[in-house]
Design an enzyme around this catalytic site. Structure first.
Site, PDB file in Angstrom:
ATOM      1  NE  ARG A 285      39.633  52.988  33.640  1.00  0.00           N
ATOM      2  CZ  ARG A 285      40.488  52.296  32.876  1.00  0.00           C
ATOM      3  NH1 ARG A 285      41.576  52.864  32.396  1.00  0.00           N
ATOM      4  NH2 ARG A 285      40.224  51.047  32.545  1.00  0.00           N
ATOM      5  CD  GLN A 314      38.515  57.178  28.123  1.00  0.00           C
ATOM      6  OE1 GLN A 314      39.515  57.487  28.738  1.00  0.00           O
ATOM      7  NE2 GLN A 314      38.417  56.002  27.539  1.00  0.00           N
TER       8      GLN A 314
HETATM    9  P1  NAD Z   1      46.794  46.018  39.569  1.00  0.00           P
HETATM   10  O1  NAD Z   1      45.544  45.430  40.107  1.00  0.00           O
HETATM   11  O2  NAD Z   1      47.956  45.136  39.316  1.00  0.00           O
HETATM   12  O3  NAD Z   1      47.311  47.198  40.523  1.00  0.00           O
HETATM   13  C1  NAD Z   1      46.478  48.116  41.133  1.00  0.00           C
HETATM   14  C2  NAD Z   1      47.172  48.598  42.405  1.00  0.00           C
HETATM   15  O4  NAD Z   1      46.437  49.709  42.919  1.00  0.00           O
HETATM   16  C3  NAD Z   1      47.214  47.539  43.502  1.00  0.00           C
HETATM   17  O5  NAD Z   1      48.552  47.374  43.939  1.00  0.00           O
HETATM   18  C4  NAD Z   1      46.335  48.141  44.607  1.00  0.00           C
HETATM   19  O6  NAD Z   1      46.752  47.790  45.909  1.00  0.00           O
HETATM   20  C5  NAD Z   1      46.499  49.623  44.339  1.00  0.00           C
HETATM   21  N1  NAD Z   1      45.445  50.433  44.941  1.00  0.00           N
HETATM   22  C6  NAD Z   1      44.111  50.253  44.880  1.00  0.00           C
HETATM   23  N2  NAD Z   1      43.488  51.213  45.593  1.00  0.00           N
HETATM   24  C7  NAD Z   1      44.430  52.013  46.109  1.00  0.00           C
HETATM   25  C8  NAD Z   1      44.400  53.170  46.924  1.00  0.00           C
HETATM   26  N3  NAD Z   1      43.229  53.681  47.358  1.00  0.00           N
HETATM   27  N4  NAD Z   1      45.581  53.750  47.250  1.00  0.00           N
HETATM   28  C9  NAD Z   1      46.755  53.234  46.827  1.00  0.00           C
HETATM   29  N5  NAD Z   1      46.845  52.123  46.051  1.00  0.00           N
HETATM   30  C10 NAD Z   1      45.690  51.525  45.683  1.00  0.00           C
HETATM   31  O7  NAD Z   1      46.351  46.751  38.228  1.00  0.00           O
HETATM   32  P2  NAD Z   1      47.270  47.278  37.023  1.00  0.00           P
HETATM   33  O8  NAD Z   1      47.352  46.256  35.952  1.00  0.00           O
HETATM   34  O9  NAD Z   1      48.500  47.862  37.578  1.00  0.00           O
HETATM   35  O10 NAD Z   1      46.304  48.426  36.478  1.00  0.00           O
HETATM   36  C11 NAD Z   1      45.985  49.544  37.289  1.00  0.00           C
HETATM   37  C12 NAD Z   1      44.950  50.419  36.613  1.00  0.00           C
HETATM   38  O11 NAD Z   1      45.500  51.021  35.456  1.00  0.00           O
HETATM   39  C13 NAD Z   1      43.714  49.675  36.083  1.00  0.00           C
HETATM   40  O12 NAD Z   1      42.760  49.396  37.095  1.00  0.00           O
HETATM   41  C14 NAD Z   1      43.192  50.645  35.075  1.00  0.00           C
HETATM   42  O13 NAD Z   1      42.358  51.608  35.673  1.00  0.00           O
HETATM   43  C15 NAD Z   1      44.459  51.322  34.551  1.00  0.00           C
HETATM   44  N6  NAD Z   1      44.817  50.836  33.204  1.00  0.00           N
HETATM   45  C16 NAD Z   1      44.862  51.738  32.178  1.00  0.00           C
HETATM   46  C17 NAD Z   1      45.151  51.304  30.900  1.00  0.00           C
HETATM   47  C18 NAD Z   1      45.238  52.270  29.740  1.00  0.00           C
HETATM   48  O14 NAD Z   1      45.105  51.850  28.603  1.00  0.00           O
HETATM   49  N7  NAD Z   1      45.488  53.538  29.981  1.00  0.00           N
HETATM   50  C19 NAD Z   1      45.388  49.949  30.653  1.00  0.00           C
HETATM   51  C20 NAD Z   1      45.395  49.082  31.734  1.00  0.00           C
HETATM   52  C21 NAD Z   1      45.081  49.528  32.996  1.00  0.00           C
END
Ligand code: NAD
Length: 392
Positions: A285, A314
């Protein structure tokens, strides 16, 4: 009967495609951790079609209208005169995409008197004020896993593109040139570098696994440490603190959700602690980073490159500094909306709607907020609060 308000990005400038580059997309049997793919009873689209823009309608119209529900689809989402804001007050369900987010701020949620369900057609529900959704008992759900691998692939591509200086070299060819020295004066091998992954969830872990064959040193941090056998199998070094990870990394890649704990986690001070010449890739993000601090660090040469596909807000304004800063490899928010991913998130949205309309529970792995609190994936990956500030 329910009113479903769906906000999607605009169609291609030349209209909805009549044909595609490929005739099919691969059929997957399950996600990498064994979770099943979306299980709607039926779908009314052909996987591989453009579903994520307004004419694609996520393939939902026949299903919803046949059951007597109202579907409103628009890309007009910004400002008080937008179609979104006018249709919101009596909507029961809002569907929005992170790529083209209809920000559900506190003010908008207060106007949405009927709203019970906010579905993210994708992953990442930071465009919803989660605090207010909890207060108003609005369920927030997303299609967990639908595009995690899509983003992991895109991230590896961007790391390689930056380190090897791909984009400027491509531009030399387009400009009819052949000056190799100009292409390689900033080109390195990834082999041997230290890559620091911030958050090892579905995407972060996917990036770690994909980078293992590149013979890099893999380090990571997360608030949930991975099992020891997995660390050993992939060859990972865990850092309990972000700072120690940033200090030793040549490449930093961000993969945590945006929530109050992670907003601006990469600021001027953190960048100062990184080695000169670090590359940052951010497909998570935009607001994880301080916008101007990134641009300044590229201009001063402290950062060697920055790539990603996520911005705030966005769509990014025309004068957003990340469009014009040096040594960047930015794209619009595309990594999670490949045609392959669209088939999965459209099917997942349909599954969520089928369940909700029939009063059946939504899978817990899809839930971010439910019954007034963080739930499912939300309870694991988010902290309570609001990250929509500034979206107006
Ligand atoms: P997920 O829920 O599997 O993983 C998120 C991870 O972040 C978890 O392991 C959690 O423990 C960790 N986390 C949360 N807060 C934290 C902190 N303060 N410090 C360290 N680690 C922390 O989610 P995912 O499927 O891996 O997706 C992650 C993020 O990627 C989504 O929330 C979204 O913002 C982004 N995303 C972007 C796109 C894109 O098109 N660019 C698409 C999908 C997801």
């Amino acid at each position: 009967m329910a009113k479903i308000l769906c906000v999607l990005y605009d169609d291609p400038v030349n209209g909805h495609p009549k044909s595609y580059a490929r005739d099919t997309i691969p059929e997957l049997s399950q996600y990498p951790d064994g979770q099943s793919l979306p299980t709607p009873r039926e779908i009314d689209f052909k996987p591989g079609e453009l579903l994520g823009s307004v004419s694609g309608e996520l393939g939902l119209r026949n299903f919803l209208e046949a059951a007597g529900h109202q579907l409103v689809v628009t890309s007009d989402k910004s400002g008080p005169d937008s179609v979104f804001e006018k249709e919101l007050p009596d909507a029961d369900v809002v569907i929005s995409q992170p790529f083209w987010p209809a920000y559900l701020t506190r003010e908008r949620l207060q106007k949405a008197k009927n709203l019970k369900l906010a579905i993210t057609a994708g992953i990442g529900s930071d465009h919803v004020n989660l605090d207010e959704a909890m207060k108003k008992h609005i369920t927030v759900a997303e299609v967990t896993w639908c595009n995690s691998v899509s983003v992991a692939e895109h991230t590896v591509m961007m790391i390689l593109a930056l380190v090897r200086n791909y984009i400027p070299s491509y531009q030399v060819v387009v400009n009819k040139g052949w000056n190799i020295a100009d292409c390689v004066e900033r080109s390195y091998d990834l082999e041997g570098m230290t890559v620091g992954i911030v958050a090892s969830g579905r995407i972060g872990l996917g990036v770690l696994r994909r980078l293992k064959p590149f013979d890099v040193k893999l380090h990571y941090t997360d608030r949930h440490r991975l099992p020891a056998e997995m660390e050993e199998e992939i060859g990972l070094t865990f850092h309990p603190e972000l700072e120690s990870l940033l200090k030793i990394s040549d490449v930093v890649s961000l993969h945590c959700p945006l929530h109050p704990e992670t907003e601006h986690m990469i600021d001027e001070e953190m960048i100062r602690k990184m080695k000169r010449g670090t590359y940052i890739v951010n497909t998570a993000r935009g607001k994880l980073c301080d916008r101007d601090a990134i641009a300044r660090a590229l201009e001063s040469g402290h950062l060697a490159g920055y790539a990603g596909d996520v911005w705030f807000p966005q769509p990014a304004p025309k004068d957003h500094p990340w469009r014009s800063m040096p040594f960047h490899g930015m794209t619009p928010h595309t990594s999670g909306t490949s045609l392959s991913a669209q088939a999965r998130y459209a099917a997942g949205v349909r599954e969520i709607l089928e369940n909700w309309l029939e009063g059946q529970p939504i899978r817990s792995e899809y839930l971010i907020v439910d019954k007034g609190q963080l739930a499912g994936t939300g309870a694991h990956s988010y902290s309570a609060g609001d990250a929509t500030r500034g979206s107006e």
